[in-house]
Design an enzyme around this catalytic site. Structure first.
Site, PDB file in Angstrom:
ATOM      1  N   ASP A  50       0.841  -1.203   0.000  1.00 46.36           N
ATOM      2  CA  ASP A  50       0.000   0.000   0.000  1.00 46.36           C
ATOM      3  C   ASP A  50       0.873   1.249   0.000  1.00 46.36           C
ATOM      4  O   ASP A  50       1.698   1.409   0.908  1.00 46.36           O
ATOM      5  CB  ASP A  50      -0.885   0.028   1.250  1.00 46.36           C
ATOM      6  CG  ASP A  50      -1.869  -1.124   1.294  1.00 46.36           C
ATOM      7  OD1 ASP A  50      -2.703  -1.203   0.379  1.00 46.36           O
ATOM      8  OD2 ASP A  50      -1.805  -1.932   2.242  1.00 46.36           O
ATOM      9  N   ASP A  68      -7.400  -5.561  -3.613  1.00 47.29           N
ATOM     10  CA  ASP A  68      -7.674  -4.908  -2.331  1.00 47.29           C
ATOM     11  C   ASP A  68      -8.658  -3.740  -2.367  1.00 47.29           C
ATOM     12  O   ASP A  68      -9.094  -3.309  -1.315  1.00 47.29           O
ATOM     13  CB  ASP A  68      -6.353  -4.441  -1.697  1.00 47.29           C
ATOM     14  CG  ASP A  68      -6.457  -4.306  -0.178  1.00 47.29           C
ATOM     15  OD1 ASP A  68      -7.344  -4.944   0.419  1.00 47.29           O
ATOM     16  OD2 ASP A  68      -5.648  -3.568   0.422  1.00 47.29           O
TER      17      ASP A  68
END
Length: 555
Positions: A161, A273
């Site tokens: 991320d 995600d």
């Protein structure tokens, strides 16, 4: 001209209808004081007005419906006349009208239409046993033979991320840099090893630090298929809060960087995600030239129903597409998460035992309290067949004999010891499976391209079911619906749109770009990258920590 006039009438009627309703609502707001003094008469007046409102709304609805039918008839008649005209050309205003929102038609047929599927779902979340959100999967040993083997592709990956618990830069310095450095070293130790990477923003930071020799090694790994960059955007963008302009910006930024620095073009997209999946993203991915897509975060009840009918692999088609030109081959992961316990098969207690980062002494443990074991010549047969059972069960949910088994999680492979533990233990398992012909299986490390190539070799794409619609709102269990992020942190969502507005006006500055001394080129590049970074599914969503969101805002 007549169609345009009717369109104007239709628009005007809608506006007048809205104004009429607003007038009545405002008028009714003054009734309570009058009712208080002359209650009986005023209540009667109120009832009369409400009845009149219903009649007027009904007439307005009928008028709008008649206008729609008139427009539809005119378009149809115009096309019929034009088709008979000897001077008909390939393009005309009436032909263009077919592609605009004015056309009145039903969506093209698809095998799965999600709006209809949602009507059938009970959302009951029954306990399915080992696979909590599914059922007890059974299979026949005779499903595979020497001419029809089970093909398993274990795909190592690390989801990074660009901002969440830590900032983009903090993550890079503490973990991501190590992952990428180890990637070069460990993949080169054995050409059977594979790895996929998604976030180009991190590659850009890393590229500025490494040597020319390491850059050449990275390019070689891409060329020989050991490394694959999937999706290739600057980030893995959110699909609910983002504007299409910002999605295109971050994808272009990533793809141009890959072309300019690694001479590379991604083939497959990887969206594991984002909190829900949008058909608009699938459409853009298709138009960008990508051929395949993997998705994960879909409501568990939807997954279960698609798995029952073996529709987890499908051609994702736009609702307005009657020809199939937008079809994108899409693979949906069936289980709870993209981590190792939920990717090898339906039983997370078993799959967790094959996440060798969780070996005793490595600092991680299996929540099911049964740890992995180092694979040796003494236990390889038992352990390999235990894992094969999970692969076989997972294969029952799809139409092919090709199994995708992702091997990774958030910020994995940041330690050299994990690369050794995962790759060495799995290779021992593969060697056992592949050298025992009675098992009828071929298992190996792979990339998304390896997996989709094998799928397409077994089943031609047109044989997959077609699906239309979107995968919102996402729930991962019970009634835990991920919808708060649609509106959370509105100030930052507004900043995103303001910057997008500035960037979308950049063509007016084109002449300035010819004068580098103005510095505008650098400003625009920084702005594009800041906007692109914020499209991350923990950026514009507002799901990152406070100080991380503040860091996005400063950028």
């Amino acid at each position: 001209m007549r169609v345009r006039r009717l369109s104007a009438i239709l628009g005007a009627s809608l506006i007048l209808g809205g104004c009429f309703m607003l007038y009545l609502i405002m008028d009714l707001t003054f009734l309570p004081q009058e009712i208080h003094s002359e209650s009986h008469n005023k209540w009667a007046q109120l009832e009369d007005r409400l009845n009149q409102l219903e009649d007027d709304l009904r007439r307005h609805h009928d008028t709008v419906g008649q206008l729609k039918h008139s427009i539809k008839d005119m378009v149809g008649e115009g096309l019929r006349q034009e088709s008979l005209s000897p001077n008909r050309t390939t393009s005309s205003p009436r032909m263009d009208l077919l592609s605009c929102g004015l056309q009145v038609s039903t969506p093209p047929h698809t095998d799965v239409q999600l709006l209809e599927l949602y009507k059938q779902l009970k959302f009951d979340n029954l306990d399915g046993g080992a696979w909590k959100q599914g059922w007890n999967i059974e299979y026949s040993q005779h499903s595979w033979n020497p001419h029809k083997k089970l093909k398993v592709f274990v795909v190592p990956h690390s989801h990074n991320d660009p901002g969440w618990i830590k900032t983009y830069e903090d993550y890079y310095h503490s973990q991501t840099r190590n992952i990428l450095n180890n990637m070069i070293k460990k993949l080169r130790e054995d050409d059977r090893r594979k790895f996929i990477w998604a976030e180009t923003s991190y590659l850009a930071l890393w590229w500025d630090e490494i040597s020319q020799e390491e850059k050449a090694q990275a390019k070689q790994l891409l060329a020989n298929g050991q490394l694959e960059v999937v999706m290739g955007g600057w980030v893995m963008n959110d699909e609910a809060n983002t504007d299409y302009y910002s999605i295109l910006t971050q994808m272009i930024e990533g793809h141009q960087w890959l072309q300019n620095n690694m001479d590379y073009t991604p083939r497959s997209s990887w969206s594991i995600d984002p909190f829900g999946e949008s058909p608009s993203m699938a459409f853009l991915v298709k138009r960008m030239g990508l051929e395949n897509l993997v998705i994960q975060r879909v409501h568990y009840s939807v997954k279960k129903m698609l798995a029952r009918s073996k529709n987890l692999e499908f051609l994702w088609r736009q609702t307005w597409d009657g020809s199939g030109s937008t079809d994108l081959l899409t693979h949906m992961m069936p289980f709870y998460s993209y981590d190792v316990p939920h990717t090898c098969g339906p039983d997370p207690k078993v799959c967790c035992q094959f996440d060798f980062r969780r070996l005793p002494g490595y600092g991680m443990a299996c929540p099911w309290r049964t740890p992995p074991q180092v694979i040796t010549e003494h236990n390889v047969a038992h352990r390999a067949e235990m894992l094969l059972d999970q692969y076989r069960k997972k294969a029952q949910l799809y139409r092919t004999n090709v199994v995708l088994a992702p091997l990774g999680d958030d910020f994995r492979y940041d330690q050299a010891s994990e690369w050794d533990a995962q790759f060495n233990n799995y290779q021992r398992i593969f060697d056992y499976l592949n050298t025992n012909p009675t098992l009828n299986v071929e298992a190996q490390f792979g990339t998304l391209s390896d997996f989709f190539t094998a799928v397409r070799e077994e089943v031609s794409p047109e044989q997959f079911p077609t699906l239309s619609g979107d995968f919102f709102t996402y729930a991962d269990r019970d009634d835990h619906y991920w919808s708060g992020y649609y509106t959370s942190r509105p100030f930052y969502k507004r900043l995103d749109r303001v910057l997008m507005g500035y960037l979308s006006s950049r063509p007016s500055f084109a002449s300035w770009l010819l004068a580098p001394e103005t510095g505008l080129t650098k400003l625009l590049s920084d702005a594009r990258r800041s906007l692109s970074l914020f499209q991350h599914h923990d950026g514009v969503t507002g799901t990152a920590r406070d100080y991380v969101v503040e860091d996005y805002a400063k950028k």
